[in-house]
Design an enzyme around this catalytic site. Structure first.
Site, PDB file in Angstrom:
ATOM      1  N   PHE A 246       0.821  -1.221   0.000  1.00 19.31           N
ATOM      2  CA  PHE A 246       0.000   0.000   0.000  1.00 19.31           C
ATOM      3  C   PHE A 246       0.850   1.265   0.000  1.00 19.31           C
ATOM      4  CE2 PHE A 246      -2.398  -3.418   2.088  1.00 19.31           C
ATOM      5  CZ  PHE A 246      -3.361  -3.595   1.113  1.00 19.31           C
ATOM      6  N   ASN A 656      -7.913  -7.550 -16.715  1.00 18.71           N
ATOM      7  CA  ASN A 656      -8.601  -8.674 -16.078  1.00 18.71           C
ATOM      8  C   ASN A 656      -9.685  -8.104 -15.155  1.00 18.71           C
ATOM      9  OD1 ASN A 656      -9.400 -10.663 -14.201  1.00 18.71           O
ATOM     10  ND2 ASN A 656      -7.516 -11.816 -14.543  1.00 18.71           N
ATOM     11  N   PRO A 657     -10.937  -8.093 -15.621  1.00 20.15           N
ATOM     12  CA  PRO A 657     -12.014  -7.460 -14.857  1.00 20.15           C
ATOM     13  C   PRO A 657     -12.170  -8.038 -13.444  1.00 20.15           C
ATOM     14  CG  PRO A 657     -12.772  -8.026 -17.061  1.00 20.15           C
ATOM     15  CD  PRO A 657     -11.400  -8.612 -16.920  1.00 20.15           C
ATOM     16  N   LYS A 658     -11.943  -9.352 -13.300  1.00 21.08           N
ATOM     17  CA  LYS A 658     -12.101  -9.956 -11.975  1.00 21.08           C
ATOM     18  C   LYS A 658     -11.121  -9.321 -10.984  1.00 21.08           C
ATOM     19  CE  LYS A 658     -12.475 -14.600 -10.087  1.00 21.08           C
ATOM     20  NZ  LYS A 658     -12.442 -15.991 -10.527  1.00 21.08           N
ATOM     21  N   VAL A 728      -5.688   1.310 -11.902  1.00 23.61           N
ATOM     22  CA  VAL A 728      -6.767   0.675 -11.147  1.00 23.61           C
ATOM     23  C   VAL A 728      -6.515   0.703  -9.636  1.00 23.61           C
ATOM     24  CG1 VAL A 728      -7.603  -1.668 -10.590  1.00 23.61           C
ATOM     25  CG2 VAL A 728      -7.694  -0.845 -12.943  1.00 23.61           C
ATOM     26  N   GLY A 729      -5.254   0.461  -9.239  1.00 25.39           N
ATOM     27  CA  GLY A 729      -4.950   0.121  -7.844  1.00 25.39           C
ATOM     28  C   GLY A 729      -5.331   1.153  -6.808  1.00 25.39           C
ATOM     29  N   GLU A 730      -5.193   2.417  -7.134  1.00 23.47           N
ATOM     30  CA  GLU A 730      -5.461   3.459  -6.135  1.00 23.47           C
ATOM     31  C   GLU A 730      -6.771   4.191  -6.366  1.00 23.47           C
ATOM     32  OE1 GLU A 730      -1.435   4.724  -7.206  1.00 23.47           O
ATOM     33  OE2 GLU A 730      -1.287   5.472  -5.158  1.00 23.47           O
TER      34      GLU A 730
HETATM   35  N1  MCN Z   1      -5.749  -3.929 -13.723  1.00 21.71           N
HETATM   36  C1  MCN Z   1      -6.611  -4.256 -14.748  1.00 21.71           C
HETATM   37  N2  MCN Z   1      -6.812  -3.380 -15.776  1.00 21.71           N
HETATM   38  C2  MCN Z   1      -6.156  -2.194 -15.821  1.00 21.71           C
HETATM   39  C3  MCN Z   1      -5.252  -1.861 -14.799  1.00 21.71           C
HETATM   40  C4  MCN Z   1      -5.064  -2.768 -13.765  1.00 21.71           C
HETATM   41  O1  MCN Z   1      -7.219  -5.334 -14.725  1.00 21.71           O
HETATM   42  N3  MCN Z   1      -6.384  -1.353 -16.822  1.00 21.71           N
HETATM   43  C5  MCN Z   1      -5.629  -4.823 -12.542  1.00 21.71           C
HETATM   44  C6  MCN Z   1      -4.526  -5.873 -12.669  1.00 21.71           C
HETATM   45  O2  MCN Z   1      -4.894  -7.011 -11.939  1.00 21.71           O
HETATM   46  C7  MCN Z   1      -3.343  -5.177 -12.000  1.00 21.71           C
HETATM   47  C8  MCN Z   1      -4.021  -4.398 -10.892  1.00 21.71           C
HETATM   48  O3  MCN Z   1      -5.307  -4.031 -11.412  1.00 21.71           O
HETATM   49  O4  MCN Z   1      -2.426  -6.111 -11.478  1.00 21.71           O
HETATM   50  C9  MCN Z   1      -3.288  -3.125 -10.443  1.00 21.71           C
HETATM   51  O5  MCN Z   1      -2.780  -2.436 -11.539  1.00 21.71           O
HETATM   52  P1  MCN Z   1      -2.280  -0.908 -11.465  1.00 21.71           P
HETATM   53  O6  MCN Z   1      -3.427  -0.012 -11.300  1.00 21.71           O
HETATM   54  O7  MCN Z   1      -1.358  -0.693 -12.602  1.00 21.71           O
HETATM   55  O8  MCN Z   1      -1.446  -0.819 -10.103  1.00 21.71           O
HETATM   56  P2  MCN Z   1      -0.002  -1.448  -9.788  1.00 21.71           P
HETATM   57  O9  MCN Z   1       0.111  -2.777 -10.369  1.00 21.71           O
HETATM   58  O10 MCN Z   1       1.039  -0.422 -10.069  1.00 21.71           O
HETATM   59  O11 MCN Z   1      -0.129  -1.686  -8.229  1.00 21.71           O
HETATM   60  C10 MCN Z   1       0.162  -0.687  -7.305  1.00 21.71           C
HETATM   61  C11 MCN Z   1      -1.094  -0.125  -6.695  1.00 21.71           C
HETATM   62  C12 MCN Z   1      -0.728   0.796  -5.591  1.00 21.71           C
HETATM   63  S1  MCN Z   1       0.214   2.138  -6.041  1.00 21.71           S
HETATM   64  C13 MCN Z   1      -1.070   0.533  -4.280  1.00 21.71           C
HETATM   65  S2  MCN Z   1      -0.671   1.673  -3.082  1.00 21.71           S
HETATM   66  C14 MCN Z   1      -1.779  -0.674  -3.957  1.00 21.71           C
HETATM   67  C15 MCN Z   1      -2.533  -1.231  -5.081  1.00 21.71           C
HETATM   68  O12 MCN Z   1      -1.919  -1.212  -6.254  1.00 21.71           O
HETATM   69  N4  MCN Z   1      -1.330  -1.519  -3.004  1.00 21.71           N
HETATM   70  C16 MCN Z   1      -1.882  -2.776  -2.928  1.00 21.71           C
HETATM   71  N5  MCN Z   1      -3.257  -2.337  -4.844  1.00 21.71           N
HETATM   72  C17 MCN Z   1      -2.881  -3.190  -3.854  1.00 21.71           C
HETATM   73  N6  MCN Z   1      -3.442  -4.424  -3.759  1.00 21.71           N
HETATM   74  C18 MCN Z   1      -3.007  -5.292  -2.816  1.00 21.71           C
HETATM   75  N7  MCN Z   1      -3.576  -6.504  -2.738  1.00 21.71           N
HETATM   76  N8  MCN Z   1      -2.008  -4.947  -1.936  1.00 21.71           N
HETATM   77  C19 MCN Z   1      -1.439  -3.733  -1.967  1.00 21.71           C
HETATM   78  O13 MCN Z   1      -0.464  -3.425  -1.133  1.00 21.71           O
HETATM   79 MO1  MOS Z   2       1.036   3.214  -4.061  1.00 24.11          MO
HETATM   80  S1  MOS Z   2       0.781   4.438  -2.434  1.00 24.11           S
HETATM   81  O1  MOS Z   2       1.626   4.517  -5.078  1.00 24.11           O
HETATM   82  O2  MOS Z   2       2.468   2.364  -3.636  1.00 24.11           O
END
Ligand code: MCN
Ligand code: MOS
Length: 763
Positions: A246, A656-658, A728-730
């Site tokens: 995170f 990957n929508p899931k 997606v992640g944040e």
């Molecule tokens: N994805 C997708 N389609 C997209 C983009 C992403 O399906 N267009 C899905 C994929 O499964 C991808 C995931 O979302 O692996 C995350 O992609 P992305 O948004 O590129 O983020 P990152 O891979 O760079 O992951 C980092 C982000 C950050 S910055 C934090 S903070 C965070 C997060 O992801 N910390 C996490 N999600 C987390 N999830 C878990 N389980 N644990 C953390 O510590």
């Molecule tokens: Mo995420 S807070 O950018 O590792």
């Protein structure tokens, strides 16, 4: 090293390609315990280090008495600022050349409570814990500034680089018929990943191997190399599995330096694991923030001016800026705007990145304030957002690459049933539960960088992908398997993805939700070139069954190769490789500009200096979302429960929508924690984090979380990434806390501007 031979078990048709709902390929290993985490390596001669931390927040260490600890059973060494070997200062994450001065990870000058002052290394963990308790540290304590509300803290340092201004914001505000002005606060919050920080460090001559959970192997390897003055290539970081980060695991931290020093001094591998309380001061959480948002509007709710002032805390000797104007400056169209920010030094560990740093607290301010404006002018909170919809980036004055926010509002409102909402506060109830419906929007920029990967097609027809990027739970293993499978033309089951080793092709930081876009692009390129080689061999090698065909292209699907017309030979990849006498095909692919030098590459992968601005070129690139949230507030007790969440989100194309849905839900859950539970509490005498454990620092549990519905409204965005995805992640944590605060206002008529929304603020 263990081979991360990750295969999935439940691929159903269609799940294998990019965009399919393949389950996490690393899931079974993590769930069954087969996944080996960093500090679980069983190494010959392992010794155990335990940290001793300062008990004051400000002052100097007068003396450290190590006699009793040194005499305790099993103790191998006691490290203090006087006995630990001297290191060099390493560059920061921008790669700024560091000052030429020594670095000591154990402190004599104390600037926060919990700073590492000594460490004990022993034969067993228990012996190290027992001896660490015998280390006696005396201090000369000086007064400290415990947090932002401390009178001594002052107004702080203006950060001019954060200033964003256009038009005449003050003048337009003064003459606006409707004016809103309010202050919004967020407390210190913590990442609290399941797996605490820790590492094993081992030296073999001048080669250092570090097993450590890491969001950035290459960046951390560079820091270790610079600390110890060894070449970058001499340091290997290994991190195949990570129990969440995170944002907290992107940098090499002082505890890592202590362990690596101990290992070098002792000539044995050393393991150091932080206790849960130590994780609260080993890495800073999200900085506490204060914002004032003023909005001037006309009586129809059309915004004429926004004036925004923000402050965040940082440490005494480090500079963390939490960009508080990031959402404020782009969410709504306004002809006049001013945002400025100060940073205040307090006696705390330096705060750092936590899921959507900047955007998260920024949205709490503006998305609460727009709700206040809606009530002031008597317009539905959803309607007022549409009236002020920004058709282009109001700050960069550029077109959005894609912005499906209107679709998010419409889809979310429809699924939630927003039209049935009665606007008056306290107008909806169920017995003694006051019901509130709130809406808020969120956004996160598309951060872009370069990545590289190797794709190998092996003799048995399977495909191997290697990258020094990581998977801390987001799904990297899975989406890269899908990308390679689709591009080469094999089943995802036949792809093995290896991540988490700095010996693999390089990757930049996994931060700012960039990794998926970066790495799917790199794997796509590498896999395309591997496929070209395979097809090239099939056509040109005289031993190939396709040689006589005189085709200029062939099709590879499901691990078999044949002509596009379906006539002629049809053989497996394995058979083809055998017939042409090859045991594998290998291709490296990267997304770096073609003329990049080795220095460019090193800089790209070991610093954040080369990330591409999200407003580069003609477009402004962001993900967007709209959250619709129902709360139930007990009228007698003031307890708030979130009972329903519907969120519609635009992350472009989903790989990957899931997994994206799971990421979004995780973000929303974290947002619920932020809104209702999470708050680091500092003791006012010694500046200590009081609730430094998961019993007192409350994070949501299953019982706190209702059904969450997430809906994708994104469309492919090729300005944002090679395959059309955005971050997606944040994204999904952004806007949750204000949606809940707005729902609480609707339920109760009380506007809580100070997170978390605990019951004493409601009764
Ligand atoms: N994805 C997708 N389609 C997209 C983009 C992403 O399906 N267009 C899905 C994929 O499964 C991808 C995931 O979302 O692996 C995350 O992609 P992305 O948004 O590129 O983020 P990152 O891979 O760079 O992951 C980092 C982000 C950050 S910055 C934090 S903070 C965070 C997060 O992801 N910390 C996490 N999600 C987390 N999830 C878990 N389980 N644990 C953390 O510590
Ligand atoms: Mo995420 S807070 O950018 O590792």
């Amino acid at each position: 090293m263990t081979v991360h031979n990750i295969r999935h078990g439940d691929a159903s048709d269609g799940a294998e390609a990019v965009g399919g709902r393949l389950s996490r390929v690393d899931g079974p290993a993590k769930i069954t315990g087969a996944a080996k985490y960093a500090v679980e390596q069983q190494l010959e001669g392992l010794a155990y280090a335990v940290l001793v931390e300062s008990t004051i927040a400000s002052g100097k260490v007068r003396a450290i008495d190590t006699n009793a600890a040194e005499a305790a059973p099993g103790v191998l060494q006691v490290l203090t600022p006087d006995t630990i070997i001297s290191l060099r200062t390493a560059a920061d994450w921008f790669g700024t050349p560091p000052p030429d001065k020594p670095y000591c990870p154990l402190a004599r000058d104390i600037s926060f409570s919990g700073q590492h002052v000594a460490a004990v290394v022993a034969e067993t963990f228990e012996q190290a814990v027992a001896a660490a308790a015998l280390v006696k540290v005396s201090y000369d304590e000086t007064p400290s500034i415990v947090d932002l509300s401390d009178a001594k803290a002052g107004d702080g340092i203006p950060i001019d680089a954060m200033t964003k201004e256009w038009g005449d914001a003050q003048g337009a505000f003064a003459s606006a018929p409707v004016r809103i002005c309010a202050a919004y606060n967020t407390p210190r919050e913590y990442q609290a990943p399941m797996e605490p920080h820790g590492l094993i460090a081992r030296w073999e001559g001048d080669q250092l191997t570090v097993w450590e959970p890491s969001q950035w192997l290459d960046g951390m390897a560079r820091t270790y190399a610079e600390w110890f003055g060894v070449p970058f290539e001499n340091v290997r970081l290994v991190s195949p599995y990570i129990g969440g980060g995170f944002g907290s695991k992107a940098l090499a931290l002082s505890h890592g330096a202590v362990a690596a020093c101990a290992a070098k001094m002792l000539g044995r591998p050393v393991r150091l694991v932080m206790t849960r309380p130590q994780t609260f001061t080993g890495y800073g959480g999200r900085a506490a923030t204060r914002q004032t948002v003023t909005i001037g509007a006309d009586r129809q709710g059309k915004i004429q001016s926004i004036v925004h002032r923000g402050v965040n805390e940082t440490s005494m000797d480090g500079m963390w800026v939490e960009p508080l104007g990031s959402v404020t400056s782009i969410m709504y169209a306004t002809p006049n705007f001013s945002s400025r920010q100060n940073v205040v030094r307090v006696n705390s560990v330096m705060p750092g990145a936590m899921r959507a740093p900047g955007e998260n607290p920024s949205a709490f301010g503006i998305e609460s304030a727009i709700d206040e404006l809606a009530y002031e002018v008597g317009i539905d909170p959803l309607e007022i957002r549409l009236r002020n919809y920004a058709e282009q980036d109001p700050h960069a004055k550029k077109a959005w690459s894609t912005r499906q926010l209107r679709e998010a509002f419409a889809t979310g409102a429809e699924r939630f049933g927003w039209a049935r909402r009665t606007s008056e506060p306290r107008s909806m109830r169920d017995g003694n539960q006051l019901i509130g419906w709130g809406v808020a929007a969120g956004t996160y920029p598309v951060r872009r960088a370069y990545g590289e990967a190797i794709v190998r097609i092996l003799a048995d027809g399977s495909v191997e992908v290697e990258s020094s990027s990581i998977d801390m739970g987001q799904g990297t293993y899975t989406i890269l398997a899908q990308t390679a499978a689709e591009t080469v033309g094999v089943r995802a089951d036949d792809v093995v993805v290896k991540l988490g080793d700095s010996r693999f092709p390089r990757a930049g930081v996994t931060g700012g939700s960039r990794l998926a876009g970066v790495m799917t692009g790199a794997v796509y390129k590498a896999a395309t070139s591997a496929l070209d080689q395979l097809v090239g061999l099939a056509i040109s090698d005289p031993r190939s069954p396709f040689h006589a065909l005189q085709a200029n292209t062939l099709v590879v699907a499901n691990g078999r190769i044949g002509s596009p017309r379906g006539d002629g030979p049809d053989v497996s990849i394995a058979e083809l490789l055998k017939s042409v006498g090859r045991d594998h095909i290998e291709a490296t692919g990267d997304t770096m500009p073609a003329n990049s030098t080795p220095e460019d590459r090193y800089k790209n992968y070991t610093t954040i200096a080369m990330a591409l601005p999200h407003t580069e070129g003609d477009y402004s690139r962001h993900s967007w979302c709209a959250h619709f949230i129902e709360v139930r507030v007990d009228e007698d007790f003031g307890t708030v429960r979130v009972s329903r969440v519907v969120s519609a989100l635009d992350s472009g194309r989903l790989y990957n929508p899931k997994l994206a849905e799971s990421q979004w839900k995780g973000g929303i859950i974290m947002g619920i924690g932020q809104a209702l539970l999470e708050e680091g509490i500092v003791d006012r005498r010694h500046g200590r984090i009081v609730n430094n454990n998961l019993a007192d620092y409350l994070v949501p549990t299953n019982a706190d979380i209702p059904d969450i519905e997430v809906i994708s409204v994104g469309i492919p965005d090729l300005h944002s990434s090679v395959l059309g995805g955005k971050g997606v992640g944040e994204l999904a944590i952004v806007g949750v806390a204000p949606a809940i605060a707005n729902a609480v206002f609707h339920a109760t008529g009380k506007r809580v501007r100070d997170l978390p929304i605990t019951l004493e603020k409601l009764i």
